[in-house]
Enzyme design. Sequence first.
Site, short mmCIF file in Angstrom:
data_model
loop_
_atom_site.label_atom_id
_atom_site.label_comp_id
_atom_site.label_asym_id
_atom_site.label_seq_id
_atom_site.Cartn_x
_atom_site.Cartn_y
_atom_site.Cartn_z
N LYS B 80 26.45 28.25 4.52
CA LYS B 80 26.17 26.83 5.11
C LYS B 80 26.14 26.41 3.42
O LYS B 80 25.65 26.53 1.90
CB LYS B 80 24.70 27.24 5.41
CG LYS B 80 23.75 25.11 5.44
CD LYS B 80 22.64 25.47 6.46
CE LYS B 80 22.02 24.47 6.39
NZ LYS B 80 21.04 23.83 7.39
N SER B 161 20.96 21.16 11.47
CA SER B 161 21.57 20.60 10.41
C SER B 161 22.08 21.67 10.00
O SER B 161 23.68 21.29 9.03
CB SER B 161 21.01 20.40 9.02
OG SER B 161 20.43 21.55 8.44
N SER B 185 16.51 23.35 12.28
CA SER B 185 18.81 23.91 12.46
C SER B 185 19.14 24.69 12.51
O SER B 185 20.56 24.76 12.02
CB SER B 185 18.74 23.31 10.25
OG SER B 185 17.99 21.33 10.65
#
Lengths: 498, 495
Positions: B80, B161, B185
């Site tokens: 990420k 997210s 998330s």
Amino acid sequence: MSSYRIQGATGEWEVVIGLEVHAQVTSNAKLFSGASTAFGAEPNSQVSLVDAAMPGMLPVPNRECIRQAVRTGMAIEAQINKWSRFDRKNYFYADLPQGYQISQLYHPLVGEGRLLIEADEKAGIPEDKVIGIERIHVEQDAGKLMHDQHPSMSYVDLNRSGVALMEIVSRPDMRSPAEAGAYVRKLRAILRYVGSCDGNMEEGSMRADVNVSVRRPGEELGTRTETKNVNSVRFVMQAIEHEARRQVELIEDGGTVVQETRLFDPGTGTTRSMRSKEDAHDYRYFPDPDLLPLELDDAFLDECRESLPELPDAKRTRYIEELGLSAYNAQVLTAEVETARWFEALLLETATAQGKTPADVAKQASNWLISEFFGALNKIGKELADSPVGHARAAELLALVGKGTISGSIAKQVLETMLETGDSATAIVEREGLKQESDSGAIEAAVDKVLADNADKVEQYKGGKEALFGFFVGQTMKAMQGKANPQVVNEVLRAKLA
Amino acid sequence: MSEITELGVKAIRDGVAGGEFTAREVAEAFNANVAAAAEALNAFIVATPDKAMEAAEKVDADRAAGKPLGKMAGVPIGMKDLFATQGVQTTAASHILEGFVPEYESTVSQKLWDAGAGMLGKLNLDQFAMGSSNETSYFGNVASPWRRSGGDNAVLAPGGSSGGSSAAVAARLCPAATGTDTGGSIRQPAAFTGITGIKPTYGRCSRWGVVAFASSLDQAGPMARSVEDCAIMLEAMAGFDPKDSTSLDLPVPEWSASLDADLKGKKVGIPREYRMEGTDEEILQSWDQGIAWLKDAGADVVDITLPHTKYALPAYYIIAPAEASSNLARYDGVRYGLRELPEGANLQEMYAATRAAGFGDEVKRRILIGTYVLSAGFYDAYYTQAQKVRALIARDFEKAWAECDVILAPTTPTAAFALGDKVDDPLAMYLNDVFSVPASLAGLPAMSVPAGLNSDGLPLGLQVIGKAFDEQGVLNAGLAIEQRAGFTAKPEKWW
């Protein structure tokens, strides 16, 4: 009691002063990063990723900084909070990389404490006074802007960014510039005794925010102003004097004091407005979520307490009570930790050299240190710290006096030579033949000659003018080039004049 | 070798270790999938095929030399783009950090590389991890590989997210990916894309080197296609880090070795407050199905109450923005990242121009909210109150643990929605976090496991919440669901 008052056009005004002193914690590393804290390094050479607030960087408290703040708190007899917490003070400025300063608003490390300032008639402090200390909290310093590196841009040096500061907040207990000056000096002395701050105001290790208000004696507190970053004792006193007068004049002219932040101009000794309360930042304090509350255990506190040295107040009392020093000597010798250390080393070596107890030689050593040695050093422009004569050599000199090998006045002369040449007192006395004459035969001969040469004065003395005794002593000493043992001279003279 | 990309973490690691294929072959296969999906899915902001190959070759060399191999040896993963990676652009999907190349490696990513994993690239996300649909990324939204059945070609949100992570794992661009979870998330995107993801106990994974959103909530975790893969990867990610004061100073258990789907003697709590109005009927049905599965695994099911649940979301949307408003103050154009300096601008004007240009709307919205709730005069009404709520939520869970060992709930109130559906309605978007936020506020481990498909052919997730430090209990219950759900559905390839 002679209180400090400002004489206004409409009467007397009292000044109320509180100080927030920022003291840089003595530590090799910054408060929340491992970066070095040395002064004077190349710009931006002592900056870690944390200090530059790179993305994802986190603060980790430096144990040594916390320890020093706790020890400082103990030295002012303050309450130590075993549970404290760091808060973020949010504002934007180019010298503040994180966009917030990590500080302690809600739960400071150190609570209520106190500090004693001593009576000083000359300075206008009639009696000892206790100044309350509200709190000490630890926080990060900011970086420094440099405006002289580029024609249109400012540069930022982050070497100071993240350095640990203690903010020591007094109660508004001071009533004169002299008291404020004494407070800063005493606080500085304590910090240096404890070793938690070097107290170096020129290098910015210690600076004060000065809160001043004025009122009619006995009335409610007036509106205060805060003058920021004042960096010497003299400037603190000047800032107060100027600010108090300014406020009195303002009020007497029908104006009102506004709560504001002001700047001190060392060039003119005046203060000027920086920003008013309306323009004040909303710092949006909240607990720093990157840090857990600071919890101190008993073992840590014990270690802090045990590592504290004897502090100036205790030392002063001991010098008076156990060493028999005068209050003045005790005060002078304990005012700075370096002086006290020097004196104690001298005392020990002097006692050893003369085979006596420290208390036996304390008066001799303290008097000599204060009235002879300080003066001699002053003459050659040196401080105790860089004295060419160490305490061992000084003790040797005192021993020569103590044993009667040389007289006090010869000792002065020997000290000057010691400071010049670095030679030992014994060597100088030998070389220059300065040994004191204690042989009563030689002294008797000299006395006889003096009395014979001054028969008229002998008559007058015998006729009741006893003050002439000093004259005979002086003449005898002169005849013997100052090397006669004054005690023997006295004895012989008394016998012959009887 | 299209087969390799169907394999998960354990199968790849064991295959490489056993010589069935080389780490190089694995990296090549996934690199190819990443490249092929680049445009259609936009899951990666930056692909790093060379990094993946380099790590693979080292593993192959180590194996040839007979050296011991790490837990993740030969497994290429997606990272990420919230984790700082040395020498590789790290943006948090923002313009303000575009082009920012860190000189440091986050603790979690370093641990993964040390365990033998390789990096396929930096995964797209909602800007600064703020969002539930991946639409707030400066680098364009991620498209979910899933589509509704029945010929509806609407592009769906992969969740957020960690939407790049979820899309990439679901589309077989990587066998596993890192995620971070502040209010859901990891779990919400996992649920939306039919994969598995766990947010461990707050403090398990170091936050050092992870771009901060809300420090008291941010927690990294793995996203993969099985419970066991998550357990293995979490073992590699977790551990005490002296550089993070909030890191847990506890040993990392061997979760994968202790996995056990037999729940005899365990109690599963069903919180009545999670039966909320507005929750999709099919979500409720899958929840009931999950209850039945756990009973089948031997667990006793008990009704519990978490009375302050309804206050969790408002409290979260005060606390998280408050911390974010302060955490994001460092992006000021002074030291790194974007600097907008209009002609003749002073410092304040530079700040304003830089931050106006560098932050997206959602980030600005949260900075505004956060600044507001911390302001003088509002602090007590908002921030202090929210912290009290947070304490009450944590106490709710504490009380519940007297009656149960884990809690079962839906992960999200709906299946994946179409891109654009909620982008103009922040409140509707925030409501997506309603089931995930309470565990975040309490710092508890929680995971999402695929339960099945809805009538539109979209995955639904079930959430298991556990006691602090009891990741094992969460993983075991997750495994019991996984075994019974038999979820093998995968998105039909259209990219």
